[in-house]
Design a protein around this motif. Structure first.
Motif, PDB file in Angstrom:
ATOM      1  N   LEU A 203      -4.035 -20.734   6.700  1.00 28.57           N
ATOM      2  CA  LEU A 203      -3.422 -20.762   5.451  1.00 28.57           C
ATOM      3  C   LEU A 203      -2.440 -19.490   5.553  1.00 28.57           C
ATOM      4  CD1 LEU A 203      -5.607 -22.224   2.621  1.00 28.57           C
ATOM      5  CD2 LEU A 203      -3.850 -23.375   3.861  1.00 28.57           C
ATOM      6  N   GLY A 204      -2.834 -18.502   6.016  1.00 28.62           N
ATOM      7  CA  GLY A 204      -2.032 -17.095   6.241  1.00 28.62           C
ATOM      8  C   GLY A 204      -0.772 -17.613   7.179  1.00 28.62           C
ATOM      9  N   ARG A 205      -0.862 -18.487   7.731  1.00 29.94           N
ATOM     10  CA  ARG A 205       0.538 -18.762   8.593  1.00 29.94           C
ATOM     11  C   ARG A 205       1.745 -19.439   7.836  1.00 29.94           C
ATOM     12  NH1 ARG A 205       0.343 -15.893  12.939  1.00 29.94           N
ATOM     13  NH2 ARG A 205       1.837 -17.245  14.066  1.00 29.94           N
ATOM     14  N   PHE A 206       1.335 -19.863   6.429  1.00 27.99           N
ATOM     15  CA  PHE A 206       2.215 -20.543   5.670  1.00 27.99           C
ATOM     16  C   PHE A 206       2.841 -19.418   4.701  1.00 27.99           C
ATOM     17  CE2 PHE A 206      -0.114 -24.032   7.123  1.00 27.99           C
ATOM     18  CZ  PHE A 206       0.685 -24.828   7.554  1.00 27.99           C
ATOM     19  N   ALA A 207       4.197 -19.689   4.269  1.00 28.84           N
ATOM     20  CA  ALA A 207       4.991 -18.884   3.452  1.00 28.84           C
ATOM     21  C   ALA A 207       5.567 -19.596   2.582  1.00 28.84           C
ATOM     22  CB  ALA A 207       5.699 -17.742   4.084  1.00 28.84           C
ATOM     23  N   VAL A 208       5.850 -19.198   1.242  1.00 25.65           N
ATOM     24  CA  VAL A 208       6.721 -19.889   0.342  1.00 25.65           C
ATOM     25  C   VAL A 208       7.979 -19.015  -0.352  1.00 25.65           C
ATOM     26  CG1 VAL A 208       5.193 -21.780  -0.204  1.00 25.65           C
ATOM     27  CG2 VAL A 208       5.499 -19.791  -1.375  1.00 25.65           C
ATOM     28  N   PHE A 209       9.100 -19.352  -0.493  1.00 25.64           N
ATOM     29  CA  PHE A 209      10.053 -18.523  -1.315  1.00 25.64           C
ATOM     30  C   PHE A 209      10.721 -19.337  -2.315  1.00 25.64           C
ATOM     31  CE2 PHE A 209      12.837 -19.757   2.158  1.00 25.64           C
ATOM     32  CZ  PHE A 209      14.163 -20.171   1.436  1.00 25.64           C
ATOM     33  N   LEU A 210      11.250 -18.637  -3.299  1.00 25.61           N
ATOM     34  CA  LEU A 210      12.100 -19.136  -4.540  1.00 25.61           C
ATOM     35  C   LEU A 210      13.186 -18.285  -5.041  1.00 25.61           C
ATOM     36  CD1 LEU A 210      12.268 -21.495  -6.646  1.00 25.61           C
ATOM     37  CD2 LEU A 210      10.758 -20.255  -8.028  1.00 25.61           C
ATOM     38  N   ASP A 211      14.347 -18.936  -4.835  1.00 29.09           N
ATOM     39  CA  ASP A 211      15.099 -17.999  -5.375  1.00 29.09           C
ATOM     40  C   ASP A 211      16.374 -18.818  -6.030  1.00 29.09           C
ATOM     41  OD1 ASP A 211      16.974 -19.307  -3.593  1.00 29.09           O
ATOM     42  OD2 ASP A 211      16.433 -17.775  -1.761  1.00 29.09           O
ATOM     43  N   VAL A 212      17.350 -17.981  -6.688  1.00 29.66           N
ATOM     44  CA  VAL A 212      18.481 -18.412  -7.528  1.00 29.66           C
ATOM     45  C   VAL A 212      19.705 -17.494  -7.235  1.00 29.66           C
ATOM     46  CG1 VAL A 212      17.170 -19.223  -9.409  1.00 29.66           C
ATOM     47  CG2 VAL A 212      17.958 -16.891  -9.558  1.00 29.66           C
ATOM     48  N   GLY A 213      20.750 -18.125  -7.031  1.00 27.44           N
ATOM     49  CA  GLY A 213      22.106 -17.348  -6.601  1.00 27.44           C
ATOM     50  C   GLY A 213      23.198 -17.926  -7.074  1.00 27.44           C
ATOM     51  N   LEU A 214      24.312 -17.130  -6.867  1.00 22.12           N
ATOM     52  CA  LEU A 214      25.577 -17.383  -7.470  1.00 22.12           C
ATOM     53  C   LEU A 214      26.590 -16.785  -6.347  1.00 22.12           C
ATOM     54  CD1 LEU A 214      27.330 -17.845 -10.094  1.00 22.12           C
ATOM     55  CD2 LEU A 214      27.185 -15.360 -10.557  1.00 22.12           C
ATOM     56  N   GLY A 215      27.795 -17.744  -6.330  1.00 26.64           N
ATOM     57  CA  GLY A 215      28.678 -17.382  -5.428  1.00 26.64           C
ATOM     58  C   GLY A 215      30.050 -17.940  -5.671  1.00 26.64           C
ATOM     59  N   TYR A 216      30.731 -17.805  -4.575  1.00 23.22           N
ATOM     60  CA  TYR A 216      32.399 -18.216  -4.951  1.00 23.22           C
ATOM     61  C   TYR A 216      32.856 -19.033  -3.424  1.00 23.22           C
ATOM     62  CZ  TYR A 216      37.030 -18.313  -7.174  1.00 23.22           C
ATOM     63  OH  TYR A 216      37.993 -18.939  -7.510  1.00 23.22           O
ATOM     64  N   VAL A 217      33.462 -19.912  -3.539  1.00 19.71           N
ATOM     65  CA  VAL A 217      34.085 -20.567  -2.251  1.00 19.71           C
ATOM     66  C   VAL A 217      35.349 -20.826  -2.373  1.00 19.71           C
ATOM     67  CG1 VAL A 217      31.627 -21.481  -2.037  1.00 19.71           C
ATOM     68  CG2 VAL A 217      33.071 -22.766  -3.331  1.00 19.71           C
ATOM     69  N   TRP A 218      35.868 -20.944  -1.226  1.00 24.15           N
ATOM     70  CA  TRP A 218      37.313 -21.453  -1.202  1.00 24.15           C
ATOM     71  C   TRP A 218      37.539 -22.879  -0.158  1.00 24.15           C
ATOM     72  CZ3 TRP A 218      35.729 -16.727  -1.018  1.00 24.15           C
ATOM     73  CH2 TRP A 218      36.147 -15.722  -1.984  1.00 24.15           C
ATOM     74  N   THR A 219      38.452 -23.441  -0.201  1.00 22.97           N
ATOM     75  CA  THR A 219      38.712 -24.613   0.506  1.00 22.97           C
ATOM     76  C   THR A 219      40.075 -24.651   1.188  1.00 22.97           C
ATOM     77  OG1 THR A 219      39.733 -25.994  -1.263  1.00 22.97           O
ATOM     78  CG2 THR A 219      37.273 -26.156  -0.851  1.00 22.97           C
ATOM     79  N   SER A 220      40.164 -25.103   2.467  1.00 27.56           N
ATOM     80  CA  SER A 220      41.347 -24.998   3.101  1.00 27.56           C
ATOM     81  C   SER A 220      42.381 -26.214   2.792  1.00 27.56           C
ATOM     82  CB  SER A 220      41.105 -25.070   4.637  1.00 27.56           C
ATOM     83  OG  SER A 220      40.558 -26.249   5.119  1.00 27.56           O
ATOM     84  N   ASP A 221      43.160 -26.484   3.358  1.00 27.79           N
ATOM     85  CA  ASP A 221      44.193 -27.489   3.191  1.00 27.79           C
ATOM     86  C   ASP A 221      43.414 -28.709   4.158  1.00 27.79           C
ATOM     87  OD1 ASP A 221      45.899 -26.429   1.662  1.00 27.79           O
ATOM     88  OD2 ASP A 221      47.113 -25.868   3.379  1.00 27.79           O
TER      89      ASP A 221
END
Length: 249
Positions: A203-221
């Motif tokens: 069981l020590g070979r397994f790991a879990v994570f939980l996170d929240v995030g905020l970002g900003y994105v752009w788009t091309s033509d």
């Protein structure tokens, strides 16, 4: 006769004197033994004092800071939800019906240093939705590369993550045909990671994570495959809530 008596007296004196000569030796041996016992008792007292001063270890025999994760951990994402940055993009409060929004995410964590990892997140997203009288299908293939810093706030497995993302988007409209373009931006995430069972056993070979995030994105033509057709996607904020379970290699 007198000589015989004198001889017997002399022999008796010698017999009595012999044990008297051995007495100091016995006393010396007793003194040595007493000193050794006293030294042993002093040493035991010092060891007991050291044992009292030493803090007891936890039930696993390891402190949290001593739990070592592997160089490479591969995660799958049973839960990942990205709140759309565009009214067109998808899922929350969609005025024109439900959006089919499957996500296929994979995360690979490469441990670079004790508290720094490189995070690679390839993904595929398919959006299938109806807007007014038209039907749109979006295929998003992308990659997010991030650096993760552990030890935030003094906690070994609390982390801060900063990264950049780039996606290729193919959008098909029944009315207007196909469009191809790019999405790029940055993300900031904060979360926690847990190595199961203190890193011990299978069981020590397994790991879990939980996170929240905020970002900003752009788009091309976007390039259209039909003449005089165009497609425009909004730029804006991205909010990400993410959970994953992985196996340490």
């Amino acid at each position: 006769m007198k000589k015989v008596v004198l001889l017997l007296i002399a022999l008796s004196v010698l017999c009595v004197a012999k044990p008297a000569k051995k007495q100091p030796k016995a006393s010396a041996e007793k003194a040595v033994k007493t000193e050794v016992v006293e030294k042993d008792e002093t040493q035991a007292a010092e060891e007991n004092a050291i044992a009292v001063e030493t803090p007891a270890s936890d039930s696993t025999g390891q402190d949290e800071s001593e739990i070592m994760d592997s160089t490479v951990t591969i995660y799958i994402h049973p839960f990942n939800f990205m709140v759309p940055y565009s009214h067109f993009w998808g899922g929350v409060n969609v005025p024109n019906g439900f959006t089919d929004y499957p996500l296929y995410y994979l995360t690979v964590e490469w441990k670079l240093m004790e508290k720094i990892s490189l995070i690679s997140m390839p993904h595929y997203v398919r959006v299938d939705r109806k807007r007014k009288s038209d039907r749109y299908k979006i295929h998003d293939i992308g990659l997010q590369e991030s650096f993760r810093l552990y030890g935030v706030g003094g906690k070994r497995w609390r982390y801060f993550q900063v990264g950049f993302l780039v996606d290729h988007l193919h959008i098909h409209s029944n009315r207007d045909g196909g469009f191809d373009g790019w999405l790029y931006g940055f993300m900031l995430n904060g979360g926690v990671k847990k190595v199961l069972n203190g890193g011990e056993g299978f069981l020590g070979r397994f790991a879990v994570f939980l996170d929240v995030g905020l970002g900003y994105v752009w788009t091309s033509d976007f390039d259209a495959d039909r003449k005089d057709r165009f497609f425009e996607m909004d730029k804006g904020l991205v909010i990400d809530v993410n959970a994953a379970i992985g196996f340490q290699i």
